[in-house]
Design a protein around this motif. Structure first.
Motif, short mmCIF file in Angstrom:
data_model
loop_
_atom_site.label_atom_id
_atom_site.label_comp_id
_atom_site.label_asym_id
_atom_site.label_seq_id
_atom_site.Cartn_x
_atom_site.Cartn_y
_atom_site.Cartn_z
N UNK A 103 0.84 -1.18 0.02
CA UNK A 103 -0.03 -0.03 0.05
C UNK A 103 0.80 1.25 0.04
N UNK A 104 1.92 1.11 0.82
CA UNK A 104 2.65 2.43 0.78
C UNK A 104 3.46 2.78 -0.26
N UNK A 105 4.00 1.78 -0.86
CA UNK A 105 4.67 1.82 -2.21
C UNK A 105 3.67 2.25 -3.29
N UNK A 106 2.73 1.58 -3.34
CA UNK A 106 1.68 2.04 -4.42
C UNK A 106 1.03 3.36 -4.35
N UNK A 107 1.00 3.96 -3.13
CA UNK A 107 0.44 5.26 -2.96
C UNK A 107 1.39 6.15 -3.46
#
Length: 366
Positions: A129-133
């Protein structure tokens, strides 16, 4: 007359929107075809930008034709016969050629990504999630840069062609016509205030980012833009209220005096509207003094792109012949790193295509 002008403006906006959307779609499809590694490979990003450059030039041609068609309608409405041969293509920006502008989505992506050196995905799928955001934010910034360039360049190309047709037909005075119906939030206060003025030189009508204003001719007996702008007087009052932090409308002198605009010179785009004493002025004065784009400037920029494509072509060839994975070099004050990869050949082909196009424009032998 007002109804006819309104209908012409509606048709103009419909065609403008279609042209902008189609250009953005084609350009963004190119950027979306890149892998995460490609965004950091100058060989690939320069090739993608070279492809988009030719798309952008076709887009500018179409916008100029649209501007001339609109000018002819307006001229006939004020009793003037359209005259003059207007160049099919003229570059939009001074001091920066179309290829450099086409590369800006990649620069925007990198400017955010470099702040997170720990995030370098190998692919677009399966990210936490963090990388995707973070990655989505980088891509959004790149697409917003592309959209801004398209909206700004399209409107400038259209309005300059319109003004050139007016000038060739003997028109010497012009008025900015606001179009609140073309914006979700209505006409901005800067344009409303500027619309109360007339201009004697079409190149001095200031714009701003994503501006939808058009240019109307003024003759001794006809000033159609004055009536159209007058119908939008309430926009002035609304903008005055907003400048004072109020809701709704305000006609008080105290509030209206707070709604003031300045015109600053942007070295790429020319006169730019800004709120008076604004701290946030999109300015590139360090690039040099602005001059109205013309055919001489167009030829000069085409030569710069030809020379850059020639130099890049040489380094693509060096990389291909050497068997190495990386070819680093410096050109025109900037460092470049070309890397081998699955999209290298296609990118090289795009640069060679732009090289041939610019060579043909300049009339140079192969």
């Amino acid at each position: 007359m007002a109804d006819t002008i309104t209908a012409a403006t509606a048709a103009l906006e419909t065609q403008r929107r279609l042209l902008v959307d189609e250009y953005v779609r084609r350009a963004w499809n190119m950027w979306q075809s890149l892998t995460p590694q490609d965004w950091w490979n100058d060989a690939v990003t320069q090739g993608a930008a070279a492809y988009i450059t030719q798309q952008q030039m076709a887009f500018v041609r179409a916008m100029r034709r649209l501007g001339i068609s609109y000018a002819d309608i307006m001229l006939r409405l004020v009793g003037t016969t359209p005259q003059g041969q207007i160049p099919e293509y003229v570059v939009v920006r001074d001091n920066t050629d179309p290829w450099k502008v086409a590369l800006r989505p990649a620069d925007a992506y990198r400017s955010l990504a470099v702040q997170h050196p720990d995030i370098r995905p190998r692919g677009w799928d399966g990210l936490d999630k963090r990388v995707q955001e973070a990655v989505n934010n980088w891509l959004d910034m790149a697409r917003n840069q592309l959209q801004d360039n398209a909206d700004t360049d399209g409107t400038l190309a259209q309005n300059r062609a319109t003004a050139s047709r007016y000038e060739a037909s003997g028109i010497r005075r012009y008025r900015r016509v606001i179009h609140p119906e073309l914006s979700k939030s209505g006409t901005c206060g800067l344009c409303v205030v500027a619309a109360t003025n007339t201009f004697t030189r079409p190149d001095l009508m200031p714009m701003h980012n994503r501006c939808h204003c058009t240019v109307a001719p003024i003759t001794e007996s006809n000033d159609p833009g004055l009536k159209l702008n007058g119908d939008d007087l309430q926009k002035i009052y609304r903008a005055a209220a907003a400048a004072s932090g109020k809701k709704g409308y305000s006609t008080s002198a105290a509030d209206l005096t707070k709604l003031r605009v300045d015109v600053t010179s942007n070295s790429e785009l020319g006169p730019i509207l800004t709120r008076a004493q604004s701290e946030t002025i999109a300015d590139t004065e360090s690039l040099g003094e602005w001059h109205m784009p013309d055919m001489q400037m167009t030829n000069a920029q085409m030569r710069r792109m030809y020379e850059r494509a020639s130099e890049f072509n040489r380094h693509y060839q060096i990389l291909a012949d050497s068997g190495k994975d990386i070819e680093s070099f410096r050109y025109d004050g900037r460092n470049y790193t070309f890397k081998s990869g699955p999209h290298l050949k296609q990118a090289w082909d795009y640069v060679r295509s732009l090289l041939e196009y610019s060579r043909g424009w300049l009339g140079l032998a192969a």
